[in-house]
Design an enzyme around this catalytic site. Structure first.
Site, PDB file in Angstrom:
ATOM      1  N   GLU A  36      29.607   7.386  38.549  1.00 18.97           N
ATOM      2  CA  GLU A  36      28.391   8.215  38.464  1.00 18.97           C
ATOM      3  C   GLU A  36      27.940   8.620  39.863  1.00 18.97           C
ATOM      4  O   GLU A  36      28.196   7.925  40.835  1.00 18.97           O
ATOM      5  CB  GLU A  36      27.287   7.424  37.749  1.00 18.97           C
ATOM      6  CG  GLU A  36      27.600   7.266  36.266  1.00 18.97           C
ATOM      7  CD  GLU A  36      26.565   6.448  35.508  1.00 18.97           C
ATOM      8  OE1 GLU A  36      25.554   6.035  36.100  1.00 18.97           O
ATOM      9  OE2 GLU A  36      26.802   6.216  34.314  1.00 18.97           O
ATOM     10  N   ARG A  93      33.771  32.813  32.240  1.00 21.88           N
ATOM     11  CA  ARG A  93      34.656  33.681  31.455  1.00 21.88           C
ATOM     12  C   ARG A  93      34.488  33.475  29.953  1.00 21.88           C
ATOM     13  O   ARG A  93      34.943  34.270  29.160  1.00 21.88           O
ATOM     14  CB  ARG A  93      36.121  33.452  31.857  1.00 21.88           C
ATOM     15  CG  ARG A  93      36.480  34.113  33.160  1.00 21.88           C
ATOM     16  CD  ARG A  93      37.837  33.684  33.670  1.00 21.88           C
ATOM     17  NE  ARG A  93      37.798  32.329  34.215  1.00 21.88           N
ATOM     18  CZ  ARG A  93      38.844  31.703  34.756  1.00 21.88           C
ATOM     19  NH1 ARG A  93      40.002  32.308  34.830  1.00 21.88           N
ATOM     20  NH2 ARG A  93      38.726  30.481  35.243  1.00 21.88           N
ATOM     21  N   HIS A 127      31.861  37.147  36.542  1.00 22.15           N
ATOM     22  CA  HIS A 127      32.918  37.725  35.707  1.00 22.15           C
ATOM     23  C   HIS A 127      32.400  38.653  34.604  1.00 22.15           C
ATOM     24  O   HIS A 127      33.032  39.653  34.292  1.00 22.15           O
ATOM     25  CB  HIS A 127      33.771  36.609  35.102  1.00 22.15           C
ATOM     26  CG  HIS A 127      34.962  37.139  34.372  1.00 22.15           C
ATOM     27  ND1 HIS A 127      36.018  37.725  35.035  1.00 22.15           N
ATOM     28  CD2 HIS A 127      35.234  37.238  33.065  1.00 22.15           C
ATOM     29  CE1 HIS A 127      36.909  38.129  34.150  1.00 22.15           C
ATOM     30  NE2 HIS A 127      36.456  37.849  32.947  1.00 22.15           N
ATOM     31  N   ASP A 166      43.825  44.468  35.813  1.00 18.15           N
ATOM     32  CA  ASP A 166      43.408  44.802  34.442  1.00 18.15           C
ATOM     33  C   ASP A 166      42.204  45.735  34.511  1.00 18.15           C
ATOM     34  O   ASP A 166      41.652  45.975  35.594  1.00 18.15           O
ATOM     35  CB  ASP A 166      43.113  43.543  33.614  1.00 18.15           C
ATOM     36  CG  ASP A 166      42.044  42.652  34.245  1.00 18.15           C
ATOM     37  OD1 ASP A 166      41.183  43.163  34.986  1.00 18.15           O
ATOM     38  OD2 ASP A 166      42.070  41.438  33.995  1.00 18.15           O
ATOM     39  N   LYS A 189      46.172  44.880  30.770  1.00 22.23           N
ATOM     40  CA  LYS A 189      46.520  43.482  30.472  1.00 22.23           C
ATOM     41  C   LYS A 189      45.956  43.106  29.106  1.00 22.23           C
ATOM     42  O   LYS A 189      44.834  43.471  28.781  1.00 22.23           O
ATOM     43  CB  LYS A 189      45.908  42.588  31.551  1.00 22.23           C
ATOM     44  CG  LYS A 189      46.083  41.107  31.312  1.00 22.23           C
ATOM     45  CD  LYS A 189      45.604  40.262  32.500  1.00 22.23           C
ATOM     46  CE  LYS A 189      44.191  39.770  32.332  1.00 22.23           C
ATOM     47  NZ  LYS A 189      43.783  38.805  33.366  1.00 22.23           N
ATOM     48  N   ASP A 216      41.105  41.227  42.672  1.00 16.28           N
ATOM     49  CA  ASP A 216      40.588  40.642  41.438  1.00 16.28           C
ATOM     50  C   ASP A 216      39.407  39.730  41.788  1.00 16.28           C
ATOM     51  O   ASP A 216      39.223  39.376  42.952  1.00 16.28           O
ATOM     52  CB  ASP A 216      41.697  39.843  40.722  1.00 16.28           C
ATOM     53  CG  ASP A 216      41.481  39.784  39.212  1.00 16.28           C
ATOM     54  OD1 ASP A 216      40.417  40.251  38.733  1.00 16.28           O
ATOM     55  OD2 ASP A 216      42.353  39.267  38.502  1.00 16.28           O
ATOM     56  N   THR A 221      45.437  30.465  37.943  1.00 20.24           N
ATOM     57  CA  THR A 221      46.847  30.030  37.954  1.00 20.24           C
ATOM     58  C   THR A 221      47.723  30.991  38.761  1.00 20.24           C
ATOM     59  O   THR A 221      48.877  30.686  39.051  1.00 20.24           O
ATOM     60  CB  THR A 221      47.413  30.004  36.529  1.00 20.24           C
ATOM     61  OG1 THR A 221      47.385  31.350  36.008  1.00 20.24           O
ATOM     62  CG2 THR A 221      46.607  29.091  35.630  1.00 20.24           C
TER      63      THR A 221
HETATM   64  C1  R5P Z   1      40.278  37.570  34.103  1.00 17.70           C
HETATM   65  O1  R5P Z   1      39.958  38.562  33.441  1.00 17.70           O
HETATM   66  C2  R5P Z   1      39.984  37.436  35.562  1.00 17.70           C
HETATM   67  O2  R5P Z   1      39.440  38.601  36.097  1.00 17.70           O
HETATM   68  C3  R5P Z   1      41.206  37.020  36.352  1.00 17.70           C
HETATM   69  O3  R5P Z   1      42.164  38.076  36.284  1.00 17.70           O
HETATM   70  C4  R5P Z   1      41.805  35.758  35.807  1.00 17.70           C
HETATM   71  O4  R5P Z   1      40.826  34.786  35.660  1.00 17.70           O
HETATM   72  C5  R5P Z   1      42.887  35.242  36.710  1.00 17.70           C
HETATM   73  O5  R5P Z   1      43.446  34.111  36.130  1.00 17.70           O
HETATM   74  P1  R5P Z   1      44.931  33.678  36.431  1.00 17.70           P
HETATM   75  O6  R5P Z   1      45.048  33.576  37.931  1.00 17.70           O
HETATM   76  O7  R5P Z   1      45.077  32.339  35.774  1.00 17.70           O
HETATM   77  O8  R5P Z   1      45.830  34.695  35.850  1.00 17.70           O
END
Ligand code: R5P
Length: 293
Positions: A36, A93, A127, A166, A189, A216, A221
């Site tokens: 904690e 998100r 986001h 995207d 995407k 972005d 990941t």
């Molecule tokens: C999703 O819409 C966000 O804008 C990022 O593109 C997303 O979170 C990136 O995640 P990752 O690196 O895991 O693809």
């Protein structure tokens, strides 16, 4: 005004304190043997406007709970007003119920923050910005994309092609391309809501022998970036940079992006990492000055 930093944003809070010219209140943090957390303000916040700086990247739950403790304690100690500066908002998100029965985690986070007693909220490239109108807290959602674009110009990337991985990131490349004086485009995407699997539609990008930057909000990941980097390389782009506001860089995301052909990964200190070459301290400081007026 007094500045208070959580453990996730010490570096950023120090810069904001220097730029604003208001002092930091040191907080003592300890860990009990069972895991904690313990914290103690070591300076007065009674009747003060208190700015609490704490980002909530990994470990998200730890950083979020520490933020709640800081806000609630400042309120309990008699702070006049509390501004939370949370550059990266964990769970941001998950802002709607995609499948029946799902937790709408982003909503829960804002409910908790509001109940803990924040008066004002400053975040960076949140986001799902449309959601911020529904949380019942006054907010400034500022953008670090112009700071990233200026960094690119200073590093000989003027008129590079800006790519959004995207549709959601189109606003980022529009802003960046204006500063860099270059062209921009985007990829389509699709993410499967159940499996999380991501697919991309191929597009002709007209980037042969050109430098390109993928912008972005988050690199988690790295998978989204890898698709965009590969598409650019396949179509003959020269140098490809991957730029983001919140470099979470989970596991081997960096190595995988470099293997996919990225020349360099660039991020801000919203979440401190090895790629945090651009500071958001100046834009956060300007936001705080606007709030003060
Ligand atoms: C999703 O819409 C966000 O804008 C990022 O593109 C997303 O979170 C990136 O995640 P990752 O690196 O895991 O693809």
């Amino acid at each position: 005004m007094k500045i208070v930093s959580g453990t996730a944003s010490k570096h950023l809070a120090g810069k904001i304190s220097d730029l604003l010219g208001y002092p930091m209140i040191p907080v003592e943090f300890k860990r009990f043997p069972d895991g904690e957390m313990y914290l103690r303000f070591t300076g007065e916040v009674k009747d003060e406007d208190v700015v609490i700086v704490q980002t909530t990247g990994p470990p998200q739950n730890e950083n979020l709970f520490q933020l709640l403790l800081l806000v609630d304690t400042a309120r309990d100690l008699g702070a006049r007003s509390i501004v939370a500066v949370v550059p990266y908002v964990a769970y941001g998100r998950q802002m709607q119920r995609y499948r029946p029965g799902e937790a709408v985690s982003a909503k829960t986070i804002f409910k908790l923050l509001k109940n803990a007693g924040i008066d004002y909220f400053i975040t960076v490239d949140f986001h799902s910005p449309e959601m911020l109108n529904t949380i019942g807290i006054s907010v400034q959602n500022i953008s670090a994309i112009p700071s990233l674009a200026h960094f690119m110009v200073q590093n000989n990337f003027s008129s590079a092609f800006s790519l959004a991985p995207d549709k959601g990131a189109v606003k980022f490349v529009e802003a960046a391309a204006r500063i860099m004086n270059g062209e921009y485009g985007w990829l389509e995407k699709k993410r499967d809501k159940i499996t999380g699997e991501v697919t991309f539609e191929l597009k002709d990008l007209n980037v042969k022998n050109k430098d390109a930057i993928v912008f972005d909000d988050i690199i988690s990941t790295g998978s989204t970036m890898i698709h965009a980097i590969s598409a650019l390389k396949k179509q003959g782009a020269k140098r490809v940079y991957a730029a983001c506001v919140h470099p979470l860089l989970i596991d081997d995301a960096m190595e995988r992006m470099l293997q996919a052909g990225a020349t360099k990964i660039v991020g801000t200190d919203s979440v401190l990492s090895s790629v945090s070459v651009v500071s958001i301290a100046p834009v956060v400081t300007e936001a705080l000055k606007r709030w003060l007026r």
